[in-house]
Design an enzyme around this catalytic site. Structure first.
Site, PDB file in Angstrom:
ATOM      1  N   ASP A  18      19.051 -70.268   0.923  1.00 48.71           N
ATOM      2  CA  ASP A  18      18.499 -70.285  -0.425  1.00 48.71           C
ATOM      3  C   ASP A  18      18.513 -71.702  -0.994  1.00 48.71           C
ATOM      4  O   ASP A  18      19.451 -72.466  -0.747  1.00 48.71           O
ATOM      5  CB  ASP A  18      19.344 -69.365  -1.319  1.00 48.71           C
ATOM      6  CG  ASP A  18      18.668 -69.064  -2.640  1.00 48.71           C
ATOM      7  OD1 ASP A  18      17.438 -69.254  -2.751  1.00 48.71           O
ATOM      8  OD2 ASP A  18      19.369 -68.633  -3.580  1.00 48.71           O
ATOM      9  N   HIS A  35      10.637 -76.266   1.702  1.00 45.23           N
ATOM     10  CA  HIS A  35      10.684 -75.350   2.855  1.00 45.23           C
ATOM     11  C   HIS A  35      10.628 -76.132   4.167  1.00 45.23           C
ATOM     12  O   HIS A  35      11.332 -75.789   5.132  1.00 45.23           O
ATOM     13  CB  HIS A  35       9.523 -74.361   2.777  1.00 45.23           C
ATOM     14  CG  HIS A  35       9.618 -73.405   1.621  1.00 45.23           C
ATOM     15  ND1 HIS A  35      10.685 -72.551   1.445  1.00 45.23           N
ATOM     16  CD2 HIS A  35       8.780 -73.187   0.580  1.00 45.23           C
ATOM     17  CE1 HIS A  35      10.494 -71.833   0.346  1.00 45.23           C
ATOM     18  NE2 HIS A  35       9.345 -72.200  -0.195  1.00 45.23           N
ATOM     19  N   LEU A 129      23.951 -67.558  22.819  1.00 49.35           N
ATOM     20  CA  LEU A 129      23.819 -67.247  21.407  1.00 49.35           C
ATOM     21  C   LEU A 129      22.558 -66.424  21.143  1.00 49.35           C
ATOM     22  O   LEU A 129      21.473 -66.781  21.601  1.00 49.35           O
ATOM     23  CB  LEU A 129      23.764 -68.546  20.597  1.00 49.35           C
ATOM     24  CG  LEU A 129      23.464 -68.412  19.097  1.00 49.35           C
ATOM     25  CD1 LEU A 129      24.623 -67.747  18.375  1.00 49.35           C
ATOM     26  CD2 LEU A 129      23.154 -69.785  18.494  1.00 49.35           C
TER      27      LEU A 129
END
Length: 248
Positions: A18, A35, A129
């Site tokens: 965020d 962004h 991962l």
């Protein structure tokens, strides 16, 4: 090399990324530039997660509520998600990482959906991962879809309504087969889950950070893991107290 012993290291870390727009606004820039800067933080975080030795990293890339944003911003975000996956896929595949998407696929455009599904197929046999990308995701809708699937099976006589339990519903969620997050991190200073992994996060440790997502770094990631390692997780029970008589 990992820096945490198994007992102090979470298996699954989820992140609410965020603050991209606020980062850009604070610098007099267009939101889309925030962004784009956030993509660099994603790259740093994936590398840090792999270094830490955790097994799963979930990143909240686009919520089902984000469609309310201006169309040009939504299109730019979707393009960035697709481009990031396309550019990084082979690199992460060589590092034995596995990609998985959660969220409602039917609402996505072909460009981003093809990129995500291609990444899933390309890396499905990898054992390192697991990077889970939450796109067009909302926890309430996810739970509703799982409940509807169970209701259809019950109506068809495949299961009895009384057989439905927590494990059965968990098995119908987007995250089926993925352990619940041990740690959920949110940046930007906001202190809420915002419809993210609400079922799976019932017992997650929560770490809220003041930094905006584009400023998130490897060091901040490891600081959050340090905070997790200091927590005592009881899952509704009690910690064992030392015996007064034996001193143990």
């Amino acid at each position: 090399m990992t820096r945490f012993p198994d007992s102090a290291r979470p298996e699954h870390v989820a992140i609410i990324m965020d603050g991209n727009g606020r980062w850009a606004k604070g610098r007099g820039l267009r939101r889309i530039l925030g962004h784009r800067k956030g993509v660099e933080a994603v790259r740093r975080t994936v590398d840090a997660a792999a270094e830490s030795g955790i097994g799963y990293l979930t990143m909240f890339a686009f919520s089902s509520e984000n469609w309310k944003r201006p169309e040009d911003e939504v299109n730019d975000i979707m393009d960035m998600i697709a481009l990031f996956i396309q550019r990084e896929l082979e690199n992460y595949h060589r590092k034995n990482m596995r990609f998985r998407m959660i969220g409602e696929r039917s609402g996505l455009g072909p460009k981003v959906l093809n990129a995500l599904e291609s990444a899933e197929v390309r890396t499905r046999d990898n054992t390192g991962l697991t990077v889970i990308v939450a796109v067009n995701y909302g926890a309430r809708a996810e739970i509703a879809r799982a409940a509807a699937a169970l209701a259809r099976d019950a109506a068809a006589g495949l299961i009895a309504p009384d057989e439905i339990d927590e494990a059965m519903l968990s098995g119908r969620l987007d995250t089926a087969g993925i352990p619940d997050p041990d740690l959920i991190i949110r940046t930007s200073g906001e202190q809420r889950l915002s419809n993210f992994l609400m079922w799976q996060g019932a017992y997650s440790e929560l770490v809220f950070l003041p930094c905006l997502w584009p400023d998130f770094s490897r060091d901040i990631f490891f600081e959050a893991l340090d905070e997790y390692a200091r927590r005592s997780r009881r899952f509704g029970g009690l910690l064992e107290e030392p015996s007064v008589l034996t001193g143990s």
